[in-house]
Design a protein around this motif. Structure first.
Motif, PDB file in Angstrom:
ATOM      1  N   SER A 132       0.861  -1.179   0.000  1.00 54.37           N
ATOM      2  CA  SER A 132       0.000   0.000   0.000  1.00 54.37           C
ATOM      3  C   SER A 132       0.896   1.227   0.000  1.00 54.37           C
ATOM      4  N   ILE A 133       0.358   2.360  -0.437  1.00 55.01           N
ATOM      5  CA  ILE A 133       1.122   3.588  -0.240  1.00 55.01           C
ATOM      6  C   ILE A 133       1.326   3.827   1.252  1.00 55.01           C
ATOM      7  N   TRP A 144      -0.560  -0.025  13.437  1.00 52.98           N
ATOM      8  CA  TRP A 144      -0.179  -1.409  13.196  1.00 52.98           C
ATOM      9  C   TRP A 144      -0.323  -1.791  11.737  1.00 52.98           C
ATOM     10  N   TYR A 145      -1.283  -1.197  11.032  1.00 52.92           N
ATOM     11  CA  TYR A 145      -1.407  -1.436   9.598  1.00 52.92           C
ATOM     12  C   TYR A 145      -0.164  -0.926   8.876  1.00 52.92           C
ATOM     13  N   HIS A 146       0.273   0.288   9.238  1.00 55.19           N
ATOM     14  CA  HIS A 146       1.478   0.838   8.609  1.00 55.19           C
ATOM     15  C   HIS A 146       2.696  -0.036   8.894  1.00 55.19           C
ATOM     16  N   VAL A 172       6.665  -5.378  -5.435  1.00 53.29           N
ATOM     17  CA  VAL A 172       5.626  -4.766  -4.602  1.00 53.29           C
ATOM     18  C   VAL A 172       4.677  -3.918  -5.445  1.00 53.29           C
ATOM     19  N   VAL A 173       3.385  -4.071  -5.193  1.00 48.33           N
ATOM     20  CA  VAL A 173       2.355  -3.173  -5.721  1.00 48.33           C
ATOM     21  C   VAL A 173       1.853  -2.329  -4.556  1.00 48.33           C
ATOM     22  N   THR A 245      -0.707  10.167  -8.754  1.00 48.66           N
ATOM     23  CA  THR A 245      -1.035  10.718  -7.433  1.00 48.66           C
ATOM     24  C   THR A 245      -0.502   9.808  -6.323  1.00 48.66           C
ATOM     25  N   ASP A 246      -0.693   8.506  -6.481  1.00 46.69           N
ATOM     26  CA  ASP A 246      -0.174   7.565  -5.485  1.00 46.69           C
ATOM     27  C   ASP A 246       1.348   7.649  -5.411  1.00 46.69           C
TER      28      ASP A 246
END
Length: 269
Positions: A132-133, A144-146, A172-173, A245-246
């Motif tokens: 994820s970005i 915790w997600y980060h 990685v995507v 943008t991402d």
């Protein structure tokens, strides 16, 4: 030889759409998820579905061994299974945090260890890790997600350095916010993780509003196309993004931390 791909987290969203795209391009697709019934529509496209819990080693073994026994080889593993365990770090229990790590990071690592011997033997293969970005930035409530996505990025890079000499790649995507159920689930988790009379209750509303405004409007089908490029590019990149943008958001957070912190502080106010 017909190509074989394994996709985790395929019961909805990006994983579901990715299974459809690979099948449409004549790949043999093994799609795994905990909710087997939600993958029933994929079977009409010839997808081979299986109940899969990436936090259960034996479930992972069964998933990989089925593909190898039926096809004799695996060309691509897409580690897509994951979710957002949001909530304030003071109040999210460590048991809950461990569940987040087991799903988003250790599940991917377990599956990679299971497919790599055969990939090395055939001198080809690709492991596509859906990060994820959020693996290069941070926001309140997503601690915790980060951690899992930062970790997945680094783990993938180290793995890539180790397996590239064998003709195998780990890449990685990094999706941004998409039109899916992910955001609703993340903030439902955030509210469930609050303790009674939590001082962080208002923060959830503020951060949720910020995310709603920041959503790029990308669909799961848009990201599934990125998955396919990452799996099939002759010369794969280490990172794939859906939009400029991402990519720019990641660049800003990594290279201008003071600016990013100012954005975060505005989120909290």
């Amino acid at each position: 030889m017909v190509k074989v791909v394994l996709i985790t987290g395929a019961s909805n969203g990006m994983g579901f759409e990715a299974a459809k795209i690979f099948a449409a391009n004549n790949w043999i697709v093994y799609a795994g998820a905990r909710r087997l019934e939600k993958m029933a529509p994929l079977e009409n496209s010839g997808v081979k579905t299986a109940r899969l819990d990436v936090t259960d080693h034996q479930s992972n073994v069964k998933f990989v061994e089925r593909a190898l026994s039926e096809q004799g080889h695996i060309d691509v593993l897409i580690n897509n299974a994951g979710y957002g365990e949001y909530g304030p770090l003071e109040e999210v229990s460590l048991d809950t945090a461990r569940k987040q790590l087991e799903t988003n990071l250790f599940g991917a690592a377990d599956l990679a260890q299971l497919v790599l011997p055969s990939m090395r033997q055939q001198s080809s293969g690709r492991i596509v890790n859906i990060s994820s970005i959020a693996g290069n930035l941070y926001t309140p409530l997503g601690g915790w997600y980060h951690v899992t996505k930062f970790g997945l990025n680094v783990w993938s890079d180290v793995l890539d350095a180790e397996i590239k000499p064998f003709g195998v790649r780990s890449i990685v995507v990094q999706p941004g916010l998409t039109k899916s159920s992910w955001l609703d689930i993340a903030f439902t988790n955030a509210r469930n993780n609050l303790k009674p009379n939590s001082p962080y209750e208002k923060l959830i509303g503020k951060v949720s509003q910020f995310f709603q405004r920041a959503s790029s409007g990308a669909t799961s089908a848009d990201l599934a196309k990125v998955f396919y490029r990452a799996a099939t590019d002759v010369k794969p990149k280490q990172r794939y993004f859906n939009s400029i943008t991402d990519r720019l958001t990641v660049y800003l957070a990594r290279n201008h931390p003071k600016i990013w912190r100012a954005i975060v502080d505005r989120m909290v106010k």
